[in-house]
Scaffold this active site. Structure first.
Site, PDB file in Angstrom:
ATOM      1  N   SER A   1      10.390   5.593   4.828  1.00 51.44           N
ATOM      2  CA  SER A   1      11.631   6.296   4.724  1.00 51.44           C
ATOM      3  C   SER A   1      12.305   5.512   4.213  1.00 51.44           C
ATOM      4  O   SER A   1      13.296   5.104   4.403  1.00 51.44           O
ATOM      5  CB  SER A   1      11.748   7.387   5.341  1.00 51.44           C
ATOM      6  OG  SER A   1      11.786   6.253   7.055  1.00 51.44           O
ATOM      7  N   PHE A   2      12.503   4.040   5.294  1.00 48.95           N
ATOM      8  CA  PHE A   2      12.999   3.492   4.925  1.00 48.95           C
ATOM      9  C   PHE A   2      12.944   1.706   4.194  1.00 48.95           C
ATOM     10  O   PHE A   2      13.275   1.043   3.793  1.00 48.95           O
ATOM     11  CB  PHE A   2      13.921   2.626   5.865  1.00 48.95           C
ATOM     12  CG  PHE A   2      12.928   2.016   6.733  1.00 48.95           C
ATOM     13  CD1 PHE A   2      13.248   0.929   7.123  1.00 48.95           C
ATOM     14  CD2 PHE A   2      11.841   2.424   7.745  1.00 48.95           C
ATOM     15  CE1 PHE A   2      12.923  -0.359   7.888  1.00 48.95           C
ATOM     16  CE2 PHE A   2      11.361   1.257   9.046  1.00 48.95           C
ATOM     17  CZ  PHE A   2      11.715   0.464   8.955  1.00 48.95           C
TER      18      PHE A   2
ATOM     19  N   VAL B   1       8.927  -0.743   2.771  1.00 51.89           N
ATOM     20  CA  VAL B   1       8.033  -1.271   1.163  1.00 51.89           C
ATOM     21  C   VAL B   1       6.592  -1.266   2.397  1.00 51.89           C
ATOM     22  O   VAL B   1       7.542  -1.526   3.992  1.00 51.89           O
ATOM     23  CB  VAL B   1       7.688  -1.997   0.847  1.00 51.89           C
ATOM     24  CG1 VAL B   1       6.586  -2.004   0.081  1.00 51.89           C
ATOM     25  CG2 VAL B   1       9.243  -1.754  -0.021  1.00 51.89           C
TER      26      VAL B   1
ATOM     27  N   LYS C   1       6.043  -2.087   7.712  1.00 52.97           N
ATOM     28  CA  LYS C   1       6.903  -1.587   7.293  1.00 52.97           C
ATOM     29  C   LYS C   1       7.928  -2.693   7.023  1.00 52.97           C
ATOM     30  O   LYS C   1       8.411  -3.164   8.444  1.00 52.97           O
ATOM     31  CB  LYS C   1       7.318  -0.096   7.333  1.00 52.97           C
ATOM     32  CG  LYS C   1       8.158   0.572   6.981  1.00 52.97           C
ATOM     33  CD  LYS C   1       8.718   1.791   7.352  1.00 52.97           C
ATOM     34  CE  LYS C   1       7.755   2.863   7.288  1.00 52.97           C
ATOM     35  NZ  LYS C   1       7.794   4.508   7.820  1.00 52.97           N
TER      36      LYS C   1
ATOM     37  N   ASP D   1      10.763  15.053   7.768  1.00 48.78           N
ATOM     38  CA  ASP D   1      10.371  15.059   6.472  1.00 48.78           C
ATOM     39  C   ASP D   1       8.518  15.089   6.651  1.00 48.78           C
ATOM     40  O   ASP D   1       8.194  14.096   6.369  1.00 48.78           O
ATOM     41  CB  ASP D   1      10.064  13.728   6.584  1.00 48.78           C
ATOM     42  CG  ASP D   1      10.537  13.148   5.256  1.00 48.78           C
ATOM     43  OD1 ASP D   1      10.617  14.433   4.181  1.00 48.78           O
ATOM     44  OD2 ASP D   1      10.082  11.814   4.139  1.00 48.78           O
TER      45      ASP D   1
ATOM     46  N   ILE E   1       0.817  -0.821   0.219  1.00 48.20           N
ATOM     47  CA  ILE E   1      -0.176   0.395   0.318  1.00 48.20           C
ATOM     48  C   ILE E   1       0.888   1.126   0.268  1.00 48.20           C
ATOM     49  O   ILE E   1       0.404   2.298   0.059  1.00 48.20           O
ATOM     50  CB  ILE E   1      -0.676   0.385   1.245  1.00 48.20           C
ATOM     51  CG1 ILE E   1      -0.110   0.001   2.990  1.00 48.20           C
ATOM     52  CG2 ILE E   1      -2.025  -1.006   0.706  1.00 48.20           C
ATOM     53  CD1 ILE E   1      -0.944  -0.230   4.054  1.00 48.20           C
ATOM     54  N   GLY E   2       2.049   1.213  -0.132  1.00 51.69           N
ATOM     55  CA  GLY E   2       2.890   3.274   0.250  1.00 51.69           C
ATOM     56  C   GLY E   2       4.534   2.088   0.346  1.00 51.69           C
ATOM     57  O   GLY E   2       5.198   1.009   0.589  1.00 51.69           O
TER      58      GLY E   2
END
Length: 595
Positions: free
Chosen positions: A295-296, A298, A313, A420, A291-292
């Site tokens: 910063s480090f 998937v 993640k 960020d 789904i996205g």
């Protein structure tokens, strides 16, 4: 490459071995540096290149027909140099004055000109000791309230052999006894700094140093919309409607109530999962569950064995990931911060997995994805196609995100700078409450609001603070700039960097450059997102206040930007101004991601 500088039609930089490499147009010899010796601090113009010699800090230029080799700079050492299209300026080491030369600066192309400026600081004034010595007269330059450290990779500056201009004072090279003293001072300072760092680390680990929170308030500029903005706008272009002011809420109790329930320590520890558990929850990390990206790694949608829906993640693995250190750093950063932060406008960490080279973080699932997708997804082209096509909803989302960032700056101990902030890192839960996510680049804030940071600037193009990128000064105002860009995205519907529809060449345009001039000229209506439609009567002032807040958030200098507390107060006022009667708001099925 470790660094790179661009000229007119050529670039030069240093590779990881320290070798100088130049590529591009070589019509004037701008790609052919002189042999012998090593260089640093490059400055490139239209058809020439310049650098500072490491051996004696003198400037050497090549290309441009020899018009940039000024006799006036012979024997002068420099701290730094910059180039225009057809001239060069440098900060001299002997008296810290600026000298410029080149065909674009004087008629003969060779004469140098000292600028009538006071001595320019070659670096920040610091209170602590310096590891590699200090600049001569640094106490005088710092008004006797600090020192300026010599860069460790550079030799001590030598005095200029050229007669200095009348205004700046000249300082001679330090004597041998003074150098020995400076060396001893540097060694003692290094030991003291090491002990200090150990003490700070111990304090952070045990928490014994933080008996109470410090909340910093800064008085911000007033925004008045009844007249012109000083230095920006003439009285003929006064912005419309009533006056609005960036207000401060000095009551600590009101601020806590506004920001919601929060705690810097988790009462619940994050769960530790096995890799096999998380692999099963994501169907072996199948693409259909992706789904996205963060910063480090998937991000995958997953369902745990107990039925909980989460987002996982996973740090990148395989031959692509050569920089394991960066992945590890991002993983540890998010784990450290989210394990001790708890706020309704921050994405909550559910757990983690750390097995061999695998690094995974488990978050609560944000059903409605990222704000970025709702604003910029190709399927959200019509007014009826998204829940966020309402000014009240957009202002509410902005307020939610601002409250999350305010918590990081004012209530986390020590304060945290996200680094960020962008629309893809603002996620929406099932109730359309916005939450800030992705702490892979976050850092604990420095003690001083003017502190230089030892790490290279990080962030996303279009959102990164130009002051942070250019001067490497890390403050909470870096996040303020990023949020300002998000506010402009919400107002205009444009991406942070987009290609103008009226430009056949498709030249990328910054939403800041696109929106701010129109806001300053009182032409806000020209840039508003047409998918939302014109603001209603009460919404008009609310949207206008958001626009003026955004304009101040993206000021070039951090000192001219409001604090997060000021921004929250303004957005609260904007939301209160919105009328509850907004026609029907429907949703449509669009593919949205979550980071």
């Amino acid at each position: 490459m470790s660094s790179i500088v661009a000229g007119g039609q050529h670039v030069c930089g240093y590779n990881l071995n320290g070798s100088l490499i130049c590529k591009g147009n070589n019509s004037s010899g701008q790609l052919s540096p002189p042999s012998g010796g090593s260089f640093s601090k490059l400055a490139l113009g239209l058809n020439y290149s310049c650098a500072i010699r490491d051996s004696n800090h003198s400037v050497v230029c090549w290309g441009g027909g020899g018009e940039y080799s000024s006799n006036l700079t012979l024997g002068v050492s420099f701290e730094s140099i910059v180039s225009g299209l057809d001239f060069v300026c440098g900060l001299s080491s002997g008296n810290f004055s600026i000298i410029c030369w080149g065909p674009g600066w004087s008629s003969d192309g060779y004469s140098g000109v000292y600028l009538p400026l006071p001595s320019i600081l070659p670096g920040p004034c610091v209170q602590s000791s310096c590891s590699c010595g200090i600049y001569p007269d640094s106490q005088k330059l710092c008004s006797r309230s600090g020192l300026i450290c010599l860069p460790c990779s550079s030799p001590s500056p030598s005095s200029s052999t050229v007669s200095p201009p009348p205004s700046p004072s000249v300082s001679s090279s330090p004597s041998k006894p003074l150098r020995r003293g400076l060396l001893a001072f540097a060694i003692i300072g290094s030991v003291g700094a090491f002990v200090g760092i150990c003490t700070i680390v111990y304090c952070l680990y045990t928490g014994v140093c933080f008996g109470r929170k410090k909340i910093h308030n800064s008085v911000q500029p007033t925004i008045t919309r009844t007249g012109s903005i000083p230095g920006h706008m003439s009285s003929n272009n006064s912005p419309p409607s009533r006056s609005s002011t960036i207000r401060r809420q000095s009551s600590r109790a009101m601020r806590r109530q506004r920001s919601g329930t929060s705690s810097t320590k988790h009462t619940e520890r994050a769960d530790e999962f096995t890799f096999s558990e998380l692999a099963a929850a994501t169907n072996e990390f199948s693409l259909e569950n992706k789904i996205g990206a963060g910063s480090f790694g998937v991000v995958y949608r997953a369902k745990l064995a107990d039925g909980r829906e989460v987002a996982i993640k996973r740090g990148e693995t395989g031959p692509k990931t050569k920089k394991f250190q960066e992945k590890e750093s991002a993983f540890q950063s998010e784990l450290a911060f989210l394990s001790r932060l708890h706020h309704k406008h921050l994405v909550r960490l559910v757990g983690y997995c750390e097995e061999r080279d695998e690094r995974l973080l488990v978050y609560e699932y944000m059903k409605n994805g990222a704000l970025y997708d709702h604003l910029h997804d190709e399927k959200n082209l019509e007014k009826s196609c998204s829940f966020v096509n309402s000014w009240k909803i957009r202002i509410k989302i902005a307020l939610d995100a601002a409250r999350g960032i305010e918590y990081l700056h004012n209530y986390a101990v020590p304060p945290i700078i996200h680094r960020d902030i962008k629309s893809s890192n603002i996620l929406l839960d099932e109730n359309w409450t916005a939450r800030v996510s992705d702490f892979g680049l976050s850092l604990m804030g420095p003690e001083s609001e003017c502190e230089f940071w030892p790490l290279k600037p990080a962030g996303t193009v279009g959102y990164i603070d130009p002051e942070y990128y250019g001067l490497n000064v890390l403050t909470t105002k870096n996040d303020v700039y990023g949020l300002g860009v998000v506010l402009l995205e919400l107002l205009t519907g444009k991406k942070a960097i987009f290609k103008s529809e009226n430009d056949n060449g498709g030249v990328p345009t910054s939403v800041v450059d696109f929106a701010v001039p129109e806001i300053m000229a009182g032409e806000l209506g020209k840039i508003l997102d047409r998918r939302v439609g014109p603001p209603e009567l009460n919404e008009s002032e609310a949207v206008e206040l958001v626009a003026y807040t955004a304009m101040h958030c993206v000021n070039l200098e951090g000192k001219d930007r409001p604090t997060m507390t000021d921004i929250v107060a303004n957005l609260e006022r904007s939301l209160a101004l919105c009328d509850d009667s907004h026609g029907s708001i429907s949703t449509c099925s669009i593919s949205i991601g979550s980071e």
